[in-house]
Design an enzyme around this catalytic site. Structure first.
Site, short mmCIF file in Angstrom:
data_model
loop_
_atom_site.label_atom_id
_atom_site.label_comp_id
_atom_site.label_asym_id
_atom_site.label_seq_id
_atom_site.Cartn_x
_atom_site.Cartn_y
_atom_site.Cartn_z
N GLU A 56 56.93 42.67 35.90
CA GLU A 56 56.79 41.93 33.93
C GLU A 56 56.61 43.61 33.45
OE1 GLU A 56 54.32 38.33 33.69
OE2 GLU A 56 53.27 39.50 34.49
N GLY A 101 38.32 32.67 41.18
CA GLY A 101 37.38 31.33 41.80
C GLY A 101 36.23 31.30 41.30
N VAL A 112 27.93 43.64 46.59
CA VAL A 112 27.72 42.60 48.03
C VAL A 112 28.16 43.92 49.27
CG1 VAL A 112 28.17 41.60 49.48
CG2 VAL A 112 27.15 40.69 47.26
N GLY A 136 35.16 36.15 39.30
CA GLY A 136 36.73 36.26 39.60
C GLY A 136 37.07 35.11 38.49
N GLN A 193 45.63 29.62 40.10
CA GLN A 193 45.48 28.81 39.49
C GLN A 193 45.00 28.20 41.00
OE1 GLN A 193 45.39 25.93 37.94
NE2 GLN A 193 45.36 27.43 36.72
C1 LIG Z 1 49.12 43.26 37.92
C2 LIG Z 1 48.25 41.39 38.51
C3 LIG Z 1 49.44 40.77 38.22
C4 LIG Z 1 48.42 39.24 38.19
N1 LIG Z 1 49.42 38.19 37.63
C5 LIG Z 1 49.50 36.71 37.83
C6 LIG Z 1 50.05 36.16 37.39
O1 LIG Z 1 50.81 36.26 36.36
N2 LIG Z 1 49.67 34.35 37.98
C7 LIG Z 1 48.97 34.44 38.94
O2 LIG Z 1 48.22 33.08 38.87
N3 LIG Z 1 48.31 35.16 39.32
C8 LIG Z 1 48.09 36.71 39.20
N4 LIG Z 1 47.34 37.68 39.45
C9 LIG Z 1 46.67 37.41 41.10
C10 LIG Z 1 45.65 36.61 40.48
O3 LIG Z 1 44.88 37.42 39.57
C11 LIG Z 1 44.97 36.44 41.62
O4 LIG Z 1 45.18 34.89 42.12
C12 LIG Z 1 43.07 35.75 40.86
O5 LIG Z 1 42.45 37.30 40.25
C13 LIG Z 1 42.52 35.32 42.43
O6 LIG Z 1 41.25 35.39 42.13
P1 LIG Z 1 39.69 35.41 42.91
O7 LIG Z 1 38.67 35.06 41.78
O8 LIG Z 1 40.25 35.59 44.25
O9 LIG Z 1 39.71 37.22 43.21
P2 LIG Z 1 39.18 38.28 41.76
O10 LIG Z 1 40.28 37.05 40.58
O11 LIG Z 1 40.33 39.82 42.21
O12 LIG Z 1 37.89 38.05 41.89
C14 LIG Z 1 37.30 38.85 42.50
C15 LIG Z 1 35.85 39.34 41.88
O13 LIG Z 1 34.92 39.58 42.65
C16 LIG Z 1 34.69 40.87 42.30
N5 LIG Z 1 34.53 42.02 43.75
C17 LIG Z 1 34.86 42.30 45.22
N6 LIG Z 1 34.27 42.62 45.47
C18 LIG Z 1 32.75 42.44 45.69
C19 LIG Z 1 31.88 42.51 46.01
N7 LIG Z 1 31.69 43.77 47.61
N8 LIG Z 1 30.64 42.79 45.26
C20 LIG Z 1 30.39 42.45 44.70
N9 LIG Z 1 31.39 42.17 43.80
C21 LIG Z 1 33.07 42.18 44.56
C22 LIG Z 1 35.53 41.41 41.59
O14 LIG Z 1 34.75 42.72 40.84
C23 LIG Z 1 35.99 40.40 40.72
O15 LIG Z 1 34.97 39.96 39.67
C24 LIG Z 1 47.63 38.80 39.48
C25 LIG Z 1 47.50 40.10 40.21
C26 LIG Z 1 47.32 41.33 39.85
C27 LIG Z 1 46.55 42.01 40.12
#
Ligand SMILES: Cc1cc2nc3c(=O)[nH]c(=O)nc-3n(C[C@H](O)[C@H](O)[C@H](O)COP(=O)(O)OP(=O)(O)OC[C@H]3O[C@@H](n4cnc5c(N)ncnc54)[C@H](O)[C@@H]3O)c2cc1C
Length: 441
Positions: free
Chosen positions: A176, A16, A80, A14, A321
């Site tokens: 939204e 991060g 995982v 994702g 962000q």
């Molecule tokens: C509908 C929606 C709208 C949003 N709108 C906004 C916005 O307008 N502005 C904003 O800043 N933020 C927004 N967000 C929040 C933003 O998307 C998150 O804060 C961001 O995606 C977090 O990034 P991350 O890397 O922590 O997790 P994610 O981007 O969720 O990535 C997690 C990744 O880990 C993988 N994963 C999870 N568990 C496992 C596992 N056990 N094994 C292998 N892979 C795994 C998943 O498949 C995914 O690819 C929104 C979220 C949603 C759901």
């Protein structure tokens, strides 16, 4: 055992995880990025897939296509299931293998969040949430199917329930989604039906909080609420949802009959805290140090939505962000450590601001002292979102689609596609049997 070059395992592709992998592109390490899906998803635009503006392929990109060309990076499709901190390995399950150990020297967990029904998991079957591409397509199917059913229904008394949509949760996703749904029914679908009037659709946005977009300044919340109301959305605040079933929702003691309820409320973190057996906050997010590592384990970083870190006495929000900046920091910190440089200063989040769209050509924007609502805020929203899409091809395609939809009201993808099982219009089983008999002759 792996070779002598340090191995960095990143779990999650994702915001991060990708930022970390990019920061490690030139580092003298081998990177293994593991994700249970093969694509990076731009979640902020999921609601546009659910409301037929964009197609799934416009907001998701294959992880291999984004970072597969980094010479030091291997991408693995797998989920995982756990971490052994002592043996320094994660366990990965995929289509044909279970719990295969993958060793690491450094680990970055960036596994995000999932839906939370606040202890009411029974709501899930009636009120799908919006977190993955599959969720967005399923919600799009339900919305479009409701109109098809209403058009085929001769009893006008049933039209009302079929054309009532309830969204639970008035944060950015709910707001939204409600705005986009209102535009869909009042512009795109308006002239295409004969027995029902799509513009008479009832859209209800519910929340127990006293205002929509609770993390924004009061005046922006108020502007968003007014805008929703001008689009015909009923905003009901201050009432908790007591029940959700096949006939609708009970909120504040009143039943709202509806065949389509969408959950846009809470989230809960991935099980990273359980895998590591370390301290978490009340929501279950892993408590991390100011250098983003887990206490007592300088080789394990946790970033993004699944991590919990306070800055200036307040927890950092679960937004893209934060995840990007933390992922980049973790990648750079490992690079420096491996290359023998001093470790960087403590992580500090730079808040660029928040935005939310409310229907066509209107957004609210809050960045430091700047508070804006209206068309200019919407232009800024569009620019920022285009910039953060993962690939140039998506930026071009989404830009063209937005301009086209803005000018014509036509949508990118209004298909009802059931990937598994029967076609959407369920057949009479007897008829289906006859047709099967005919084709097998
Ligand atoms: C509908 C929606 C709208 C949003 N709108 C906004 C916005 O307008 N502005 C904003 O800043 N933020 C927004 N967000 C929040 C933003 O998307 C998150 O804060 C961001 O995606 C977090 O990034 P991350 O890397 O922590 O997790 P994610 O981007 O969720 O990535 C997690 C990744 O880990 C993988 N994963 C999870 N568990 C496992 C596992 N056990 N094994 C292998 N892979 C795994 C998943 O498949 C995914 O690819 C929104 C979220 C949603 C759901």
């Amino acid at each position: 055992m792996h070779d002598s070059i340090p191995r960095v395992v990143i779990v999650g592709g994702g915001f991060g995880g990708l930022a970390a992998a990019k920061a490690l592109k030139r580092a003298p390490v081998n990177v293994v990025l593991i994700d249970r899906t093969n694509h990076h998803l731009f979640q902020p635009l999921l609601y546009q897939v659910a409301t037929s503006v964009l197609s799934p392929g416009q907001i998701g990109s294959p992880i291999r296509g984004i970072i597969g060309r980094n010479p030091n990076t291997t991408v693995i499709l797998g989920g995982v299931t756990g971490v052994d901190k002592d043996k320094r390995c994660v366990f990965v399950s995929s289509a044909d293998r279970e719990n295969v150990p993958v060793e690491y020297d450094f680990l970055i967990l960036a596994t995000g969040v999932t839906h939370s029904y606040f202890g009411h998991n029974e709501f899930a079957q009636f009120a799908p949430g919006l977190k993955s591409l599959a969720d967005a397509v399923a919600i799009r199917n339900r919305i479009l199917q409701a109109f098809e059913q209403a058009e085929a229904e001769e009893d006008p008394a049933r039209h009302r329930d079929l054309l009532t949509f309830v969204l639970v949760g008035a944060g950015p996703t709910g707001v939204e989604m409600a705005g986009a749904l209102a535009v869909l029914v009042r512009s795109t679908l308006k002239s295409e039906f004969r027995r029902v009037r799509p513009e008479s659709t009832r859209i209800v946005l519910l929340d127990m909080a006293p205002r929509v977009l609770g993390t924004f300044a009061n005046q922006l919340s108020e502007a968003a609420k007014k805008r929703l109301e001008s689009l015909g959305v009923e905003v009901r605040l201050g009432h908790s949802v007591d029940q959700i079933d096949g006939d609708g929702v009970v909120a504040g003691g009143e039943r709202i009959s509806s065949k389509t309820v969408i959950w846009t409320a809470g989230v809960s973190p991935s099980p990273a805290g359980k895998w590591l057996s370390v301290g978490t906050d009340r929501a279950g997010r892993v408590r991390i140090e100011s250098d983003l590592t887990v206490p007592g384990h300088p080789e394990i970083y946790v970033v993004g939505d699944t991590a919990s870190l306070d800055q200036d006495g307040k927890p950092l929000p679960g937004v893209a962000q934060v995840a990007i900046q933390q992922g980049r920091y973790a990648g750079r910190a490992i690079y420096r450590r491996v290359a023998g440089f001093s470790t960087p200063e403590a992580f500090r989040y730079f808040d660029k601001g928040n935005m939310a769209v409310v229907g066509k050509g209107f957004a609210v924007l809050q960045s430091g002292a700047v508070h804006m609502s209206g068309f200019l805020a919407w232009l800024a929203w569009a620019g920022v979102h285009l910039q953060f899409l993962a690939q140039s091809s998506l930026r071009v395609s989404v830009f063209v689609q937005w301009v086209w939809t803005y000018l014509t009201g036509q949508r990118g993808s209004r298909l009802i596609v059931n990937h598994h099982g029967a076609e959407p219009m369920t057949q009479d089983p007897k008829q289906a049997h006859l047709e099967l008999a005919k084709t097998s002759k």
